[in-house]
Design a protein around this motif. Sequence first.
Motif, PDB file in Angstrom:
ATOM      1  N   TYR A  28       6.197   2.175  -5.771  1.00 13.23           N
ATOM      2  CA  TYR A  28       5.164   3.077  -5.276  1.00 13.23           C
ATOM      3  C   TYR A  28       5.065   4.336  -6.132  1.00 13.23           C
ATOM      4  O   TYR A  28       4.181   5.153  -5.936  1.00 13.23           O
ATOM      5  N   TYR A  29       5.976   4.520  -7.061  1.00 18.31           N
ATOM      6  CA  TYR A  29       6.017   5.714  -7.886  1.00 18.31           C
ATOM      7  C   TYR A  29       5.729   5.338  -9.333  1.00 18.31           C
ATOM      8  O   TYR A  29       6.064   4.236  -9.789  1.00 18.31           O
ATOM      9  N   GLU A  85       4.868  -0.515   5.444  1.00 20.94           N
ATOM     10  CA  GLU A  85       4.832  -0.878   4.020  1.00 20.94           C
ATOM     11  C   GLU A  85       4.427  -2.335   3.810  1.00 20.94           C
ATOM     12  O   GLU A  85       4.676  -2.914   2.762  1.00 20.94           O
ATOM     13  N   THR A 112       5.362   9.508  -1.368  1.00 18.82           N
ATOM     14  CA  THR A 112       4.594   9.836  -2.556  1.00 18.82           C
ATOM     15  C   THR A 112       3.709  11.063  -2.314  1.00 18.82           C
ATOM     16  O   THR A 112       3.328  11.358  -1.182  1.00 18.82           O
ATOM     17  N   THR A 140      -0.384   6.221  -0.951  1.00 17.56           N
ATOM     18  CA  THR A 140      -0.054   4.925  -1.524  1.00 17.56           C
ATOM     19  C   THR A 140       0.455   4.046  -0.395  1.00 17.56           C
ATOM     20  O   THR A 140       0.501   4.473   0.767  1.00 17.56           O
ATOM     21  N   LYS A 141       0.901   2.873  -0.743  1.00 16.68           N
ATOM     22  CA  LYS A 141       1.483   1.981   0.258  1.00 16.68           C
ATOM     23  C   LYS A 141       2.696   2.607   0.929  1.00 16.68           C
ATOM     24  O   LYS A 141       3.042   2.259   2.058  1.00 16.68           O
ATOM     25  N   GLY A 185      -1.835  -2.065   2.890  1.00 16.45           N
ATOM     26  CA  GLY A 185      -2.292  -0.923   2.131  1.00 16.45           C
ATOM     27  C   GLY A 185      -2.731   0.215   3.049  1.00 16.45           C
ATOM     28  O   GLY A 185      -2.857   0.044   4.259  1.00 16.45           O
TER      29      GLY A 185
END
Length: 304
Positions: free
Chosen positions: A272-273, A149, A138, A142-143, A152
Amino acid sequence: MKLIQNINLLFVLVSFSFLALTVDGFEFKFPWENATPNLGMAAGSGSKALQPGDTVAVVGASGNVGKLVALRLSDTYKVNGIVRDASSVSDFLSRDSITLSEANLLEEQMKGDINKCPPSLRPALEKANAVIICTGTTAFPTKAWTKTESNGVAGDVVKALLDNSFDVKKAIKALDDQGFNTPQNIDALSNLFLVNAWKDACKVQRKRLIMLSSIGVQRRDQMPFPILNACGVLDAKAEGEAAIQNAAQSDGFSYTIIRPGQLFGGPYDNNYYLGTLFQLDKDAKTQDVDVAVGDTLVGDTLRS
């Protein structure tokens, strides 16, 4: 050498990347026909058209784009899917023409020689006539930036900012050095690592390498792309593109770089997006393919 930008990702990655291009425009041919020299081809490399039954390695074959690419390619080619966890996609990619190999690219490149192919990648790359890189992370923390993964990233980002007096570039560099899935580690260093690993491992003709990049790579100083590039994602992708171009020029294989916009449409497995988090899609009127050479288009990209 010029590159391709698109508005319908799966069509371009699976079909258009293997078709012939001419300097005056687009000439559509099946991949196994005699291809004329194309704009994504290194000088003097000759025709690099894939043939039915050739092997294509798809890096990131468990991702939302990678799994669609691997599945569609398996209709014509042998596909070696490179994933971190084969169980996460084994049902979706359950075909005799698809072989899954597990490898953690970031761990391999952090611990080993970046010019050598590690044992985990060698089975997937030894007979790969082409490689498609569908990995990415990303633009902002983010995660997806975490190492596993499973947790956090907020605490790690705050600590990096505190340790570096809130200097964003230094904080991100600290996360790079700690082995997080940052743009520099994934979009820049991993691409260089994969190019070198393919060269070291491959025992057949290397015909083409395809990279999934991003809109705005050549417009990093034009709004709104400086915002997207705040954590260096476009800089990293530009570095990754350069690694591929340089290798193609020196080693004589063809390359294609795809620069999509915001990704829309399913599958929605990776949240995540923004496009997958909110399950954004496009209506039938906006699903046409729009292709241009370079980095000039704006808009969103439908995965399938």
